[in-house]
Write a protein that holds these residues in place. Structure first.
Motif, PDB file in Angstrom:
ATOM      1  N   PHE A 148    -104.640 -41.932 -60.112  1.00 24.40           N
ATOM      2  CA  PHE A 148    -105.868 -41.892 -59.316  1.00 24.40           C
ATOM      3  C   PHE A 148    -107.072 -42.198 -60.197  1.00 24.40           C
ATOM      4  CE2 PHE A 148    -109.738 -39.789 -58.098  1.00 24.40           C
ATOM      5  CZ  PHE A 148    -109.919 -40.264 -56.810  1.00 24.40           C
ATOM      6  N   LEU A 149    -107.123 -41.591 -61.392  1.00 25.84           N
ATOM      7  CA  LEU A 149    -108.263 -41.813 -62.282  1.00 25.84           C
ATOM      8  C   LEU A 149    -108.379 -43.288 -62.660  1.00 25.84           C
ATOM      9  CD1 LEU A 149    -110.602 -40.743 -63.952  1.00 25.84           C
ATOM     10  CD2 LEU A 149    -108.983 -40.163 -65.764  1.00 25.84           C
ATOM     11  N   ASP A 150    -107.253 -43.939 -62.933  1.00 20.65           N
ATOM     12  CA  ASP A 150    -107.271 -45.372 -63.240  1.00 20.65           C
ATOM     13  C   ASP A 150    -107.868 -46.162 -62.076  1.00 20.65           C
ATOM     14  OD1 ASP A 150    -106.133 -44.987 -65.713  1.00 20.65           O
ATOM     15  OD2 ASP A 150    -104.084 -45.421 -65.039  1.00 20.65           O
ATOM     16  N   ALA A 151    -107.411 -45.847 -60.865  1.00 24.63           N
ATOM     17  CA  ALA A 151    -107.897 -46.568 -59.684  1.00 24.63           C
ATOM     18  C   ALA A 151    -109.385 -46.293 -59.451  1.00 24.63           C
ATOM     19  CB  ALA A 151    -107.087 -46.154 -58.461  1.00 24.63           C
ATOM     20  N   TYR A 152    -109.801 -45.049 -59.673  1.00 26.78           N
ATOM     21  CA  TYR A 152    -111.208 -44.683 -59.494  1.00 26.78           C
ATOM     22  C   TYR A 152    -112.102 -45.442 -60.467  1.00 26.78           C
ATOM     23  CZ  TYR A 152    -115.483 -41.950 -59.848  1.00 26.78           C
ATOM     24  OH  TYR A 152    -116.803 -41.570 -59.908  1.00 26.78           O
ATOM     25  N   LEU A 153    -111.736 -45.444 -61.737  1.00 22.24           N
ATOM     26  CA  LEU A 153    -112.556 -46.125 -62.741  1.00 22.24           C
ATOM     27  C   LEU A 153    -112.582 -47.625 -62.496  1.00 22.24           C
ATOM     28  CD1 LEU A 153    -111.477 -44.130 -65.916  1.00 22.24           C
ATOM     29  CD2 LEU A 153    -113.712 -44.057 -64.793  1.00 22.24           C
ATOM     30  N   ASP A 154    -111.456 -48.188 -62.059  1.00 22.23           N
ATOM     31  CA  ASP A 154    -111.412 -49.615 -61.759  1.00 22.23           C
ATOM     32  C   ASP A 154    -112.321 -49.951 -60.586  1.00 22.23           C
ATOM     33  OD1 ASP A 154    -110.168 -52.289 -62.165  1.00 22.23           O
ATOM     34  OD2 ASP A 154    -109.442 -51.942 -60.128  1.00 22.23           O
ATOM     35  N   SER A 155    -112.363 -49.072 -59.581  1.00 21.99           N
ATOM     36  CA  SER A 155    -113.214 -49.319 -58.412  1.00 21.99           C
ATOM     37  C   SER A 155    -114.690 -49.148 -58.737  1.00 21.99           C
ATOM     38  CB  SER A 155    -112.822 -48.370 -57.273  1.00 21.99           C
ATOM     39  OG  SER A 155    -111.507 -48.608 -56.834  1.00 21.99           O
ATOM     40  N   MET A 156    -115.010 -48.153 -59.551  1.00 15.76           N
ATOM     41  CA  MET A 156    -116.405 -47.874 -59.890  1.00 15.76           C
ATOM     42  C   MET A 156    -116.980 -48.890 -60.864  1.00 15.76           C
ATOM     43  SD  MET A 156    -117.767 -45.277 -58.318  1.00 15.76           S
ATOM     44  CE  MET A 156    -119.061 -44.657 -59.414  1.00 15.76           C
ATOM     45  N   GLY A 157    -116.188 -49.309 -61.846  1.00 17.68           N
ATOM     46  CA  GLY A 157    -116.690 -50.252 -62.833  1.00 17.68           C
ATOM     47  C   GLY A 157    -117.885 -49.685 -63.594  1.00 17.68           C
ATOM     48  N   PRO A 158    -118.869 -50.525 -63.940  1.00 14.26           N
ATOM     49  CA  PRO A 158    -120.025 -50.082 -64.726  1.00 14.26           C
ATOM     50  C   PRO A 158    -120.858 -48.994 -64.057  1.00 14.26           C
ATOM     51  CG  PRO A 158    -119.859 -52.476 -64.766  1.00 14.26           C
ATOM     52  CD  PRO A 158    -118.877 -51.993 -63.741  1.00 14.26           C
ATOM     53  N   LEU A 159    -120.758 -48.858 -62.751  1.00 15.95           N
ATOM     54  CA  LEU A 159    -121.527 -47.822 -62.057  1.00 15.95           C
ATOM     55  C   LEU A 159    -121.190 -46.420 -62.559  1.00 15.95           C
ATOM     56  CD1 LEU A 159    -121.548 -48.933 -58.306  1.00 15.95           C
ATOM     57  CD2 LEU A 159    -123.518 -48.746 -59.833  1.00 15.95           C
ATOM     58  N   VAL A 160    -120.009 -46.263 -63.142  1.00 17.73           N
ATOM     59  CA  VAL A 160    -119.570 -44.949 -63.602  1.00 17.73           C
ATOM     60  C   VAL A 160    -120.438 -44.445 -64.758  1.00 17.73           C
ATOM     61  CG1 VAL A 160    -117.896 -45.567 -65.387  1.00 17.73           C
ATOM     62  CG2 VAL A 160    -117.433 -43.634 -63.880  1.00 17.73           C
ATOM     63  N   THR A 161    -121.184 -45.352 -65.401  1.00 18.30           N
ATOM     64  CA  THR A 161    -122.032 -44.959 -66.531  1.00 18.30           C
ATOM     65  C   THR A 161    -123.461 -44.620 -66.110  1.00 18.30           C
ATOM     66  OG1 THR A 161    -122.760 -47.233 -67.022  1.00 18.30           O
ATOM     67  CG2 THR A 161    -120.699 -46.485 -68.039  1.00 18.30           C
ATOM     68  N   THR A 162    -123.757 -44.662 -64.822  1.00 21.22           N
ATOM     69  CA  THR A 162    -125.144 -44.493 -64.382  1.00 21.22           C
ATOM     70  C   THR A 162    -125.486 -43.070 -63.968  1.00 21.22           C
ATOM     71  OG1 THR A 162    -124.611 -45.109 -62.084  1.00 21.22           O
ATOM     72  CG2 THR A 162    -125.225 -46.890 -63.597  1.00 21.22           C
ATOM     73  N   THR A 163    -124.500 -42.164 -63.936  1.00 19.21           N
ATOM     74  CA  THR A 163    -124.767 -40.794 -63.525  1.00 19.21           C
ATOM     75  C   THR A 163    -124.071 -39.817 -64.463  1.00 19.21           C
ATOM     76  OG1 THR A 163    -122.837 -40.773 -62.037  1.00 19.21           O
ATOM     77  CG2 THR A 163    -124.948 -41.418 -61.080  1.00 19.21           C
ATOM     78  N   VAL A 164    -124.635 -38.619 -64.582  1.00 18.06           N
ATOM     79  CA  VAL A 164    -123.992 -37.600 -65.420  1.00 18.06           C
ATOM     80  C   VAL A 164    -122.615 -37.274 -64.838  1.00 18.06           C
ATOM     81  CG1 VAL A 164    -126.148 -36.590 -66.247  1.00 18.06           C
ATOM     82  CG2 VAL A 164    -125.115 -35.712 -64.151  1.00 18.06           C
ATOM     83  N   GLY A 165    -121.644 -37.139 -65.722  1.00 14.06           N
ATOM     84  CA  GLY A 165    -120.298 -36.808 -65.271  1.00 14.06           C
ATOM     85  C   GLY A 165    -119.452 -37.992 -64.871  1.00 14.06           C
ATOM     86  N   GLY A 166    -120.083 -39.154 -64.648  1.00 17.37           N
ATOM     87  CA  GLY A 166    -119.324 -40.337 -64.299  1.00 17.37           C
ATOM     88  C   GLY A 166    -118.905 -40.407 -62.841  1.00 17.37           C
ATOM     89  N   TYR A 167    -119.696 -39.835 -61.954  1.00 20.70           N
ATOM     90  CA  TYR A 167    -119.353 -39.939 -60.531  1.00 20.70           C
ATOM     91  C   TYR A 167    -120.614 -39.992 -59.676  1.00 20.70           C
ATOM     92  CZ  TYR A 167    -120.242 -34.864 -60.578  1.00 20.70           C
ATOM     93  OH  TYR A 167    -120.808 -33.624 -60.732  1.00 20.70           O
ATOM     94  N   GLN A 168    -120.472 -40.599 -58.508  1.00 16.27           N
ATOM     95  CA  GLN A 168    -121.519 -40.613 -57.483  1.00 16.27           C
ATOM     96  C   GLN A 168    -120.940 -39.895 -56.274  1.00 16.27           C
ATOM     97  OE1 GLN A 168    -122.087 -44.940 -57.316  1.00 16.27           O
ATOM     98  NE2 GLN A 168    -124.147 -44.653 -58.121  1.00 16.27           N
ATOM     99  N   LEU A 169    -121.449 -38.697 -56.038  1.00 19.81           N
ATOM    100  CA  LEU A 169    -120.874 -37.896 -54.962  1.00 19.81           C
ATOM    101  C   LEU A 169    -121.093 -38.537 -53.595  1.00 19.81           C
ATOM    102  CD1 LEU A 169    -119.411 -35.098 -55.176  1.00 19.81           C
ATOM    103  CD2 LEU A 169    -121.425 -34.154 -54.073  1.00 19.81           C
TER     104      LEU A 169
END
Length: 207
Positions: A148-169
């Protein structure tokens, strides 16, 4: 009556934040805005405060004050709002991940545990701090699989670096969680209801 009717000042509120989510929340509440830059080195400020054993919540309010002060130097006559957010994992401060590998490491450390988001805001005009406040939310991250984490990071791409914790709720990040306790706006980075109360107390909004 549209939302902007509630705003009583002739001039818009200056928002010292580059966050599109904060801007959208305030605009949805009918607050006319002008976004201004508040150039501060958040990482350096946080590092200095950590050396003096300041908590993640204290760092959030300190960063909001720093942004407000920086913006007020350029716009000394204007009412402005600055905000910041920190992630508190068992007393440890997490900042925005530098890259995808950093995001992966952060999310693995958060997996299956609870953490807090502290959202702070400051209203200021010139040298005067008119109001400052902070609100917190508790989030329990689920024990997701490596796939799941692999799929999540692949879907988010660079956006994962724009918020604390690496997620957009408000987006795919919602899939990371088992439970959430706290105001939604606080989780998105702004204690909106306390800010609105403060603006009413300052006679900027209709009571």
């Amino acid at each position: 009556m549209n939302g902007s009717t509630f705003w009583k000042r002739g001039q818009p509120l200056l928002l010292a934040s580059g966050s599109a989510t904060r801007r959208q929340m305030l605009e949805a509440a009918g607050i006319p805005l002008v976004v201004v830059r508040a150039p501060v080195d958040e990482g350096a400020i946080a590092a200095t405060l950590l050396e003096t054993r300041r908590t993640p919540a204290e760092i959030a309010i300190a960063l909001a004050h720093a942004k407000a002060e920086a913006a007020a130097r350029k716009h000394p006559e204007e009412l402005l709002l600055a905000a910041d957010q920190t992630l508190d994992h068992q007393g440890r401060l997490l900042m925005k991940p530098a890259d995808l590998d950093h995001a992966r490491a952060q999310l693995l450390s958060l997996r299956g545990t609870a953490h807090f988001l502290h959202s702070a805001a400051v209203l200021r005009r010139g040298d005067s701090v008119l109001w400052a406040g902070i609100a917190s939310a508790s989030l329990q991250m689920r024990n997701f699989s490596a796939a799941f984490l692999d799929a999540y990071l692949d879907s988010m791409g660079p956006l994962v670096t724009t918020t604390v914790g690496g997620y957009q709720l408000e987006a795919l990040g919602i899939h990371l969680f088992d439970s959430i306790e706290g105001d939604h706006s606080t989780i998105l980075g702004l204690p909106l209801i306390p800010v609105l109360h403060a603006l009413r107390d300052l006679d900027c909004l209709a009571a």
